[in-house]
Write an enzyme that holds these catalytic residues in place. Sequence first.
Site, short mmCIF file in Angstrom:
data_model
loop_
_atom_site.label_atom_id
_atom_site.label_comp_id
_atom_site.label_asym_id
_atom_site.label_seq_id
_atom_site.Cartn_x
_atom_site.Cartn_y
_atom_site.Cartn_z
N SER A 205 -10.39 -0.86 6.80
CA SER A 205 -9.73 -0.62 5.51
C SER A 205 -8.99 -1.80 4.90
O SER A 205 -8.54 -1.72 3.76
CB SER A 205 -8.77 0.56 5.62
N LYS B 63 0.85 -1.20 0.00
CA LYS B 63 0.00 0.00 0.00
C LYS B 63 0.88 1.24 0.00
O LYS B 63 1.90 1.30 0.71
CB LYS B 63 -0.91 -0.04 1.24
N SER C 11 -9.91 1.55 2.65
CA SER C 11 -8.99 2.36 1.86
C SER C 11 -7.90 1.54 1.14
O SER C 11 -7.25 2.06 0.24
CB SER C 11 -8.31 3.38 2.76
#
Lengths: 473, 94, 474
Positions: free
Chosen positions: A168, A69, A144
């Site tokens: 997330s 990420k 997310s």
Amino acid sequence: MTAELIALSAKAAADAISAGELDRAEYFAAYRARSAADELNAYVWISEEGGARAAPVSGELGGVPLAVKDLFCTEGVPSQAGSKILEGYRPPYTATVVEQLTAAGTVLLGKTNQDEFAMGSSNENSAYGPVLNPWDRTRVPGGSSGGSAAAVAAGLAPWALGTDTGGSIRQPAALCGIVGLKPTYGSVSRYGMIAFASSLDQAGPLARDVTDAALLYRHMAGRDPRDATSVAHPEELVLPSAQDLAGLRLGVPEDLTGEGVEPGVMAAFEAALAQAEALGATVERVALPHADYGLSAYYVLAPAECSSNLSRFDGVRYGLRTPADDLTAMYTQTRHDGFGPEVKRRVMLGTYVLSSGFYDAYYASAQKVRTLIAEDFARAFERVDFLVTPTSPGVAFELGALTGDPLAMYLNDYFTVPMSLAGVPAISLPCGLSDGLPVGLQLAGPAFSENRLLDAAHALEAAFGFDGAAVRA
Amino acid sequence: MIDREQVLHVARLARLELTEEETERMSEELSKVLGHIEKIGELDLAQVEPTSHVVAVDVALRPDEPHRSLPRDVALAPAPDVADGGFRVPSPQA
Amino acid sequence: MKYETTIGLEIHVQLQTRTKMFCSCALGFGEEPNTRTCPVCLALPGALPVANAEAIHFGLLIGLALGCDLNPLSKFDRKQYFYPDSPKGYQISQNEEPLCSGGELGGVRIHRVHLEEDAAKTIHSGGGGGRILSSANSVVDFNRGGTPLCEIVTEPDITSAEQAGDFLRLLRTTMRRIGVSDVNMEEGSLRCDANISIRPSGQAQLGVKTELKNMNSFRFIERGIRAEVARQEGLLRAGQPVVQETLHFDPRTERLTSMRSKEEAHDYRYFPEPDLTPVSITAEMLERARAALPELPAARAGRFEQELGLHPDTARLLAWRAELGDYYEEALATGAEPVPLANWTTNELVQRLGADADPATSNVRPAALGVLVTLVTQKKITAAAAKTVLDKLVAEGGDPTAIVETENLAAMGGADELAPVVAAALEAQPAIAERIKNGDPKPMGAIIGAVMKETKGRADGKEVTRLVREQLGL
Ligand SMILES: [Mg+2]
Ligand SMILES: [Zn+2]
């Protein structure tokens, strides 16, 4: 040939590489080629062709590519947290968890798209554009960690790192039909993770199956002297092997199943419970009397911490600066230009709840709700081994469907936020389809119960027989 | 409820410029979210202790041993404006 | 109408640890700018603070030295403000639960003691003279950023500028004694803000206070406070109100200027630092701090006064300046008499070495001074001769007994040796001898002076007086 390589689980690939049956460079190149052709906007940066050569020769994960990420700092590699304010930023150091995984043999494949500073549930809040759901490209992958989830689901990475603050990892895993683990708070170092809400943020694996998730997590966990809130896992972490759920007690929180759950999700959830019973578990209703207040508390605590954590983005030492003659104008214009609408909203909300005269009504009260929720969980875990809920009230929704209604968007986190507030581990695994879209089942256990949690998920996974191979084609 | 004046006050605290339109919208959206947050008011919290750290941790202190600092050019590399070996900013008191 | 003054002080002491408060950068002193930084103290995205164990230890030492209650569980908070010297946009400090609370030093109550991190340095560039108001740009140097600070807040117990100065001197010497800081005001390792208010004598309610910021020497603090008290008194006498504000004192012009900014009042939005867990003080930490605590200046002054019989001023002088006190105690170990030794140390020695010199680094060994003073008290040499010996010791060191010998400075043996000299002096000045004989004691000094001159100070004045009276048949 490539299809065969991509079909391997990360564990299978790691085993094959260490047995000398699989060429690590070839394996890396296959993933790199697929990532370079990414049509989902899952990646914001992809490693050079020769990325594999930097990998150590040893390590249990020897040569397995890893998608990371964007918000994990990686030395010399863009680490932008999905924000325009960090466009092009290349940090001079690497996050502890990425260092650990590199030492274990993984190779950085690319940095994945995400909601800006991890704020969002649809990945539409990225300065680098939305990510598309590989199951239906008109829909969101969740957020997310949307880029990580989409990349793993679409076979653009064998596995990926994500972060979970209020859901997330779990929600995008559910919406993309993969496995996502939010570990016990503190079990994975946060050092080098660009912070959203420090008391809730936790890194975790997104993987194709439970075994891969366990394998990756095993190399992520550990006390880090650079993170004062990190703790050593009290147990040695092992790979899951359970085939059934004999003797396990599952609790369905009656206060957390309310309205708003799509019928198709509810149906898949109930079918999953039936399968759990068939595997030997008992299912009962348990009370989490304050869980319904979780979202309210979360939307005080997380914005408050984020408003503070994002104060460092001031145009002085790194990142975007909008030039101005006086300092205040430089600050306000830089932050206006650098932050997207959702980040601004949460910075404003967080600043408001901390501002003079409001602290007790909002922040202190939310911390007390947190106490009550943690106590609810502790009490529930005296009766049952795990709590089960749908991961998300709905399946992947259409791009743009909720962008005009922040509150409706926030309700996506309804089932995942309480576990974050309580700091307990929770895993989402795909349990079926609703209208052709994946539905996630969430299992939560007491702090540091990851071994048992992954074991249970492993048994369920086999029973569900969920197949995501189609979207990897 | 959070009105326009409050929005502007909070924006000043947060060092965030808002356009006229953003200010309008912020007032609406924040009011809605705060409305949902007000739900906390239903609970009697008088006797409840606040929780800052949900997982108990032993005090994690650092030994007082120096490690190497960043080379200056590395520290300054990502800065938007550099002068005299430092980070240049518009003067605070200007 | 008479007014009384109320002053509370907030003191920031830079701690002399090896590394910064929350990162492992070595503390910076005069290096090139931005050569002592890391992801943590530059507040790079993703970096996290970890508290320095030694800074906590120093904080506990300070708490013990000031007689504070040590909080078994203290917490760090974030104090939010935007400024280029604050890279995170907040300072990690302690608000709700400080490390220590309560306490007392030199009759002034301590309100609280807490730990925090220092700000970076903003160097104002451009605009020529580098004065704050004229420059358009500044350059930030993060070397100092993150240095451990201990903030000490007093109760408003101080009633005059002099008392504030005295308190700060005692505080400084105490900090030095426990070795937590070099407490050098000029270099900024001790910084002081004063909250000042005045009220009509007898009025219960405190007046409106102003804050005098960032004073960097003891003299300026006293002058600044005096100037501010005078300003407030002028306002009240003219029937005008004192406005609560922050002031800056310019020692060159003696002027006070308001630092009120155009910004709205500060709203620090404190909340518990989620990156750090609470600091619980273990038995081991407490034990270690207790063991490291030396005798403190206030206690030492009391001991000098009570056990050694020193005058309070002398006792204080020796105790406040630890190096002087240490020197004195070493000299005392030779068996010298405490009171004369103290006087010789604080007067003759300090005069010769200079007020700020550390006697330990001089040519005069503590034992030498002790022996010298014993020679005087045993009347082996006179005070005047001893001063000559001390001059010699200051210049080139050595052993006082040997110097007395080689310079022939021993006191005159007694009547046998001295009587002829006295007789010669009286004979040389018959008029004076006559006046003394007639009962006028005043000219005695002239005879003594003549004898001293003749004997190079080796004669004892009392013995000379006795011999004069004897020889004149008085
Ligand atoms: Mg302070
Ligand atoms: Zn540092």
